[in-house]
Design a protein around this motif. Structure first.
Motif, PDB file in Angstrom:
ATOM      1  N   SER A 297       1.246  -1.213  -0.251  1.00  0.00           N
ATOM      2  CA  SER A 297      -0.191   0.171  -0.429  1.00  0.00           C
ATOM      3  C   SER A 297       1.057   1.162   0.084  1.00  0.00           C
ATOM      4  CB  SER A 297      -0.826   0.150   1.272  1.00  0.00           C
ATOM      5  OG  SER A 297      -1.820  -0.951   0.722  1.00  0.00           O
ATOM      6  N   TYR A 298       2.066   1.317   0.978  1.00  0.00           N
ATOM      7  CA  TYR A 298       2.779   2.260   0.894  1.00  0.00           C
ATOM      8  C   TYR A 298       3.400   2.590  -0.498  1.00  0.00           C
ATOM      9  CZ  TYR A 298       6.796   5.480   1.875  1.00  0.00           C
ATOM     10  OH  TYR A 298       7.610   7.055   2.077  1.00  0.00           O
ATOM     11  N   VAL A 299       4.170   1.294  -1.094  1.00  0.00           N
ATOM     12  CA  VAL A 299       4.633   1.546  -2.650  1.00  0.00           C
ATOM     13  C   VAL A 299       3.991   2.193  -3.780  1.00  0.00           C
ATOM     14  CG1 VAL A 299       5.709   0.485  -4.063  1.00  0.00           C
ATOM     15  CG2 VAL A 299       5.901  -0.285  -2.109  1.00  0.00           C
ATOM     16  N   THR A 300       2.158   1.572  -3.450  1.00  0.00           N
ATOM     17  CA  THR A 300       1.425   1.941  -4.384  1.00  0.00           C
ATOM     18  C   THR A 300       0.891   3.270  -4.002  1.00  0.00           C
ATOM     19  OG1 THR A 300      -0.480   1.040  -3.456  1.00  0.00           O
ATOM     20  CG2 THR A 300       0.511  -0.069  -5.304  1.00  0.00           C
ATOM     21  N   ASP A 301       0.916   4.011  -3.334  1.00  0.00           N
ATOM     22  CA  ASP A 301       0.079   4.802  -2.620  1.00  0.00           C
ATOM     23  C   ASP A 301       1.359   6.330  -2.714  1.00  0.00           C
ATOM     24  OD1 ASP A 301      -2.355   3.144  -2.831  1.00  0.00           O
ATOM     25  OD2 ASP A 301      -2.124   4.352  -0.311  1.00  0.00           O
ATOM     26  N   ASN A 302       2.379   5.941  -2.341  1.00  0.00           N
ATOM     27  CA  ASN A 302       3.228   6.751  -1.599  1.00  0.00           C
ATOM     28  C   ASN A 302       4.455   6.705  -3.048  1.00  0.00           C
ATOM     29  OD1 ASN A 302       3.084   8.683   1.017  1.00  0.00           O
ATOM     30  ND2 ASN A 302       2.277   5.743   1.209  1.00  0.00           N
ATOM     31  N   VAL A 303       4.940   5.591  -3.870  1.00  0.00           N
ATOM     32  CA  VAL A 303       5.858   5.684  -4.266  1.00  0.00           C
ATOM     33  C   VAL A 303       5.595   6.277  -5.946  1.00  0.00           C
ATOM     34  CG1 VAL A 303       7.641   4.395  -5.460  1.00  0.00           C
ATOM     35  CG2 VAL A 303       7.291   4.436  -3.280  1.00  0.00           C
ATOM     36  N   TYR A 304       3.913   5.545  -5.432  1.00  0.00           N
ATOM     37  CA  TYR A 304       3.247   5.410  -7.265  1.00  0.00           C
ATOM     38  C   TYR A 304       2.557   6.204  -7.462  1.00  0.00           C
ATOM     39  CZ  TYR A 304       7.192   1.868  -8.745  1.00  0.00           C
ATOM     40  OH  TYR A 304       8.227   0.899  -9.420  1.00  0.00           O
ATOM     41  N   ALA A 305       2.405   6.943  -6.303  1.00  0.00           N
ATOM     42  CA  ALA A 305       1.267   8.202  -6.238  1.00  0.00           C
ATOM     43  C   ALA A 305      -0.011   7.526  -7.242  1.00  0.00           C
ATOM     44  CB  ALA A 305       1.689   9.410  -7.063  1.00  0.00           C
ATOM     45  N   ARG A 306      -0.038   6.435  -6.618  1.00  0.00           N
ATOM     46  CA  ARG A 306      -1.626   5.637  -6.771  1.00  0.00           C
ATOM     47  C   ARG A 306      -1.514   5.449  -8.757  1.00  0.00           C
ATOM     48  NH1 ARG A 306      -6.272   8.350  -2.428  1.00  0.00           N
ATOM     49  NH2 ARG A 306      -5.011   7.886  -0.440  1.00  0.00           N
ATOM     50  N   HIS A 307      -0.564   5.816  -9.125  1.00  0.00           N
ATOM     51  CA  HIS A 307      -0.941   4.982 -10.211  1.00  0.00           C
ATOM     52  C   HIS A 307      -0.728   3.644 -10.340  1.00  0.00           C
ATOM     53  CE1 HIS A 307      -2.107   9.306 -12.109  1.00  0.00           C
ATOM     54  NE2 HIS A 307      -0.901   9.407 -11.024  1.00  0.00           N
ATOM     55  N   ALA A 308      -0.414   2.520  -9.636  1.00  0.00           N
ATOM     56  CA  ALA A 308       0.503   1.111  -9.498  1.00  0.00           C
ATOM     57  C   ALA A 308      -1.297   0.374  -8.868  1.00  0.00           C
ATOM     58  CB  ALA A 308       1.285   0.939  -8.376  1.00  0.00           C
ATOM     59  N   THR A 309      -1.586  -0.798  -8.940  1.00  0.00           N
ATOM     60  CA  THR A 309      -2.150  -1.774  -7.818  1.00  0.00           C
ATOM     61  C   THR A 309      -1.379  -2.400  -7.692  1.00  0.00           C
ATOM     62  OG1 THR A 309      -4.146  -0.958  -9.676  1.00  0.00           O
ATOM     63  CG2 THR A 309      -4.567  -3.146  -8.326  1.00  0.00           C
ATOM     64  N   ALA A 310      -1.651  -2.263  -6.097  1.00  0.00           N
ATOM     65  CA  ALA A 310      -1.032  -3.674  -5.790  1.00  0.00           C
ATOM     66  C   ALA A 310      -1.978  -5.099  -5.829  1.00  0.00           C
ATOM     67  CB  ALA A 310      -1.307  -3.162  -3.606  1.00  0.00           C
ATOM     68  N   ALA A 311      -0.762  -6.298  -5.483  1.00  0.00           N
ATOM     69  CA  ALA A 311      -1.177  -7.050  -5.890  1.00  0.00           C
ATOM     70  C   ALA A 311       0.045  -8.119  -5.462  1.00  0.00           C
ATOM     71  CB  ALA A 311      -1.016  -7.427  -7.743  1.00  0.00           C
ATOM     72  N   THR A 312      -0.368  -9.163  -4.261  1.00  0.00           N
ATOM     73  CA  THR A 312       0.606  -9.803  -4.392  1.00  0.00           C
ATOM     74  C   THR A 312       0.580 -11.515  -5.596  1.00  0.00           C
ATOM     75  OG1 THR A 312      -1.281 -11.621  -2.926  1.00  0.00           O
ATOM     76  CG2 THR A 312      -0.403  -9.724  -1.622  1.00  0.00           C
ATOM     77  N   LEU A 313      -0.010 -11.751  -5.924  1.00  0.00           N
ATOM     78  CA  LEU A 313       0.146 -12.880  -6.601  1.00  0.00           C
ATOM     79  C   LEU A 313       0.382 -12.057  -8.258  1.00  0.00           C
ATOM     80  CD1 LEU A 313      -3.209 -14.659  -6.161  1.00  0.00           C
ATOM     81  CD2 LEU A 313      -1.076 -14.745  -4.634  1.00  0.00           C
ATOM     82  N   PRO A 314       0.677 -12.700  -8.957  1.00  0.00           N
ATOM     83  CA  PRO A 314       1.599 -12.188 -10.249  1.00  0.00           C
ATOM     84  C   PRO A 314       0.764 -12.370 -11.257  1.00  0.00           C
ATOM     85  CG  PRO A 314       2.533 -14.670 -10.108  1.00  0.00           C
ATOM     86  CD  PRO A 314       1.547 -14.048  -8.130  1.00  0.00           C
TER      87      PRO A 314
END
Length: 499
Positions: A297-314
């Motif tokens: 969530s940190y990566v998608t919200d802060n690093v990618y400014a919510r221009h990404a969708t979190a996924a634990t599966l490939p």
């Protein structure tokens, strides 16, 4: 898809990649409200809907190296199938198809009444030749067609022969069909490329098989570009109305002013790779615990400014192949890593220094792993050095990105012979599990993918983090009802409102 006004977003992304603590920032705002901005906006609205083009480069949808020209391709060309935001294939130029019992031969029936812009009928021979061109090593589609051993066409049919079965072959056939391999080939799409008084235009076809009445824009001027930097300048000034912009990419240009962002799903997977042949990450339980220690969530919200969708599966979460229950098994949880007693163990994490977003994500991963007692050294390397280090296996962890095909074939990542299996994971069960998925169609494919994903959760050869989103930028309040998809930002053009 989300739509919102935005101001200097790229600056926010740059800030997310700076600093040593990994605490990025993001910001967005609506349209500017100053009188000067309003005046400027009124001027922009008097301009016709305009797109960018590079006349000195090829417009061929498979062979061009110009991203701006490739963005135009769906307006000029159509494909056998289209792929939507859930990565589901729908027939377009293909009317129907049959598959042989062994899954190796696909026979496609073409739609009747389709012509190219010069009146040439669509035939199996033309489609077969277009797919052969797409298989050429110089083509952007060559890799996805690597398992196609032959293509032939006759009359209104096309036959595709595979070296290995693939029940999801239609998801790979959203390849634009061009009449020949020239730099400006004709297509069956709604527009035709024309030159008038030294200027390029896309003119709507009156004889388009889907009906010209559905096209609200009858002519689209093309602004001539000669250098990459011109696209940003032309968009910022309002000369160009729309661009397909990877605003989270490491080499993307900055954009300023007031404009809108339209997002779409992509198969661009950001993941953490492990050295499985030796070292701390040799044990599956360690890899699994580290996979849980990633704050997605940190990566998608802060690093990618919510221009990404979190996924634990490939697999993208919007795909029917994604299993929500399995995804929850690797949700953020530092306790599992702390319980392993790895305090003081050292890990080396590789990341490409030229990608600011990944560098910022590496900062956060370093912070979380160290909070669990590990000692992490982040090595930021130039691209060539990064690749060499991967090939030599000189790492414990590495942060990487891969654009998967829309069938979510994971062979390159996890197969013992996979070209991206830098971590050396060698599991005898994987070839059979991958083959089971490839052969299946429909619900059976979903079930077999679930079996594979469950096995990957248990062994964690890689740790998926998120899928990046593509972004279309439009001048503020110029276009409504966009619904772009990967490979076609004009996917619902008939529904657009252009002001």
């Amino acid at each position: 898809m989300r739509r919102f006004g935005i101001l200097l977003l790229v600056l926010a992304l740059l800030l997310a990649g700076c600093g040593n603590t990994g605490e990025g920032s993001s910001s967005s705002s609506g349209s500017q409200s100053s009188s000067s901005s309003s005046s400027s906006q009124e001027e922009k609205n008097t301009q016709p809907f305009t797109l960018a083009a590079y006349p000195a480069y090829s417009f061929h949808p498979a062979l061009s190296t110009s991203q701006a020209n490739l963005t135009l391709a769906p307006l000029l060309y159509e494909s056998l199938f289209t792929v939507d935001s859930t990565f589901t294939a729908t027939p377009q130029l293909c009317q129907s198809y049959t598959v042989s019992e062994d899954g190796l031969t696909w026979t496609l029936q073409l739609r009747a009444g389709v012509t190219f812009s010069d009146g040439t009928p669509l035939t199996g021979e033309i489609v077969a030749q277009a797919l052969q061109t797409a298989k050429d090593p110089a083509s952007r589609y060559a890799k996805r067609l690597a398992n196609v051993s032959g293509v032939s066409g006759s009359g209104d049919q096309v036959t595709i022969t595979l070296t290995v079965p693939n029940g999801a072959l239609p998801t790979l056939l959203d390849i634009p069909i061009a009449l020949d391999s020239s730099s400006r080939p004709l297509g069956t799409g709604p527009y035709v490329l024309s030159e008038q008084n030294g200027k390029l235009y896309l003119n709507a076809r009156e004889d388009w098989w889907q009906g010209a009445d559905s096209l609200s824009i009858k002519q689209i001027p093309l602004a001539t570009m000669t250098q990459k930097e011109q696209v940003g300048t032309a968009f910022n000034s309002g000369e160009v109305t729309l661009i397909d912009a990877d605003i989270t990419g490491s080499n993307e240009l900055g954009y300023s002013g007031s404009y809108e962002v339209w997002e779409y799903n992509t198969t661009g997977l950001i993941y953490l790779g492990f050295q499985t042949a030796h070292g701390v990450c040799q044990k599956a339980e360690v890899r699994q615990a580290i996979a849980k220690a990633i704050d997605r969530s940190y990566v998608t919200d802060n690093v990618y400014a919510r221009h990404a969708t979190a996924a634990t599966l490939p697999v993208h979460p919007d795909s029917a192949l994604y299993d929500t229950e399995l995804a929850q098994e690797l949700e953020y949880d530092l306790s599992a890593l702390k319980e392993l007693g790895l305090e003081g163990k050292s890990l080396t994490l590789l990341v490409n220094i030229e990608d600011m977003a990944k560098s910022a994500a590496a900062n956060r991963i370093e912070e979380d792993l160290e909070s669990a007692g590990l000692r992490v050294t982040v090595e930021r390397l130039a691209w060539e050095d990064y690749v060499k280090a991967l090939e030599r296996g000189q790492f414990d962890l590495y942060l990487a990105e891969v654009y998967l095909t829309a069938d979510f074939d994971l062979t390159s990542l996890i197969s013992p012979q996979g070209e991206l299996n830098y971590g050396g994971w060698n599991d005898a069960a994987i070839p059979g599990l991958l083959d089971n998925v490839r052969r299946a169609q429909g619900e059976e494919r979903v079930e077999r993918m679930t079996t594979l994903l469950r096995y990957l959760n248990q062994n964690a050869p890689i740790a998926p983090i998120c899928f990046r989103e593509g972004t279309v930028l439009t001048q503020y309040d110029r276009v409504e009802n966009l619904s772009p998809v990967q490979g076609n930002v004009f996917s619902n053009l008939s529904q657009w409102t252009v002001k």
